[in-house]
Design an enzyme around this catalytic site. Sequence first.
Site, PDB file in Angstrom:
ATOM      1  CB  ILE A  32       1.231   5.766  -1.652  1.00 52.30           C
ATOM      2  CG1 ILE A  32       1.818   4.995  -0.464  1.00 52.30           C
ATOM      3  CG2 ILE A  32       2.088   7.003  -1.952  1.00 52.30           C
ATOM      4  CD1 ILE A  32       3.139   4.338  -0.731  1.00 52.30           C
ATOM      5  CE1 TYR A 181       4.897  -3.520  -6.280  1.00 50.05           C
ATOM      6  CE2 TYR A 181       6.882  -3.583  -4.928  1.00 50.05           C
ATOM      7  CZ  TYR A 181       5.734  -2.939  -5.326  1.00 50.05           C
ATOM      8  OH  TYR A 181       5.433  -1.709  -4.802  1.00 50.05           O
TER       9      TYR A 181
END
Length: 316
Positions: A32, A181
């Site tokens: 991204i 995460y």
Amino acid sequence: MPPVARSRHWDVHRPPRAEGKIFLVTGGNAGIGYFVAEQLAGAGATVVLGSRDATKAAAAMASIRSRVPDARLRHLRLDLADHSSLKSSVDALDADRLDAVVCNAGVLLDDPQRRLTPDGHELMFATHHLGHFALVRWLMPLLAAAPAGRVVTTGSFVGKSAQLDPDDLQSGRDYQPKRAYGRSKLAQMLFGLELDRRLRAAGATTLSVVNHPGGALDSLTPSRPPVHVRTTRQRLRGLPAGLLLQGKEAGAWPAVRAVLDPSVQGGQMWGPRVLGFRGRPRLEPVRGPLADTALAARVWADAVDLTGVDPASALG
């Protein structure tokens, strides 16, 4: 907390021009972050790609220039897991101001063995949260020198609903990679929101904005060789997922809007329009764990203890 209003139309393919502005994108060499850098360069800005690997950064810059021939690009060596190196990295930026930093760089581990940095911190937490926390501390004078500096923190969809134990922020007791995460991304997003509260309290002109990319898959991401190459088989296999999810080019749209849209306010969160998974960027409500100001203050205080720096100390 800023009100959640209906967002005006935003053309993701024709954002406002940004000539004369300089933006730093951490992790701008891949994923991204690459598409954030490509789109900001297409708007005319000078874009600095923060990356540990000069070779990968060079490949990313070549790819961007193949699509934006007049792109203004630089590489800054940046290792967010090595907190002691970040001040030197910012010094090497050699700029008199910074119009925005996109705190995007990340790592997703699937190894069941908990990995630590040389400082003894869990690697994902150290990279996503602690590294950006320390980086923003050293960038703050440059952001303050810009007419309207912005800190844009890219979290994740899973981070919005993660649960943090304030006494075990680094998952030392119950480590599972995907869960760790999510927790690290929640901590990072809490930092972005808490930073804006402290900026407002200090009367600063810099804004802090949070965004997330929704569901962004490689199989739905257009090729950008050699940074990313999508095979025909991958493209066909990803078509069913495209009904709900999107590629990383579209996943970059909320961050780009958070950087460029003059109507964006501090403390906001931007994400994809369709159920938070895909589509053009829109304003989202800040709720659930993200709205827990006491937790955000605790996470901030712990980050100060763990990094030895405090972004608020640079607010004057």
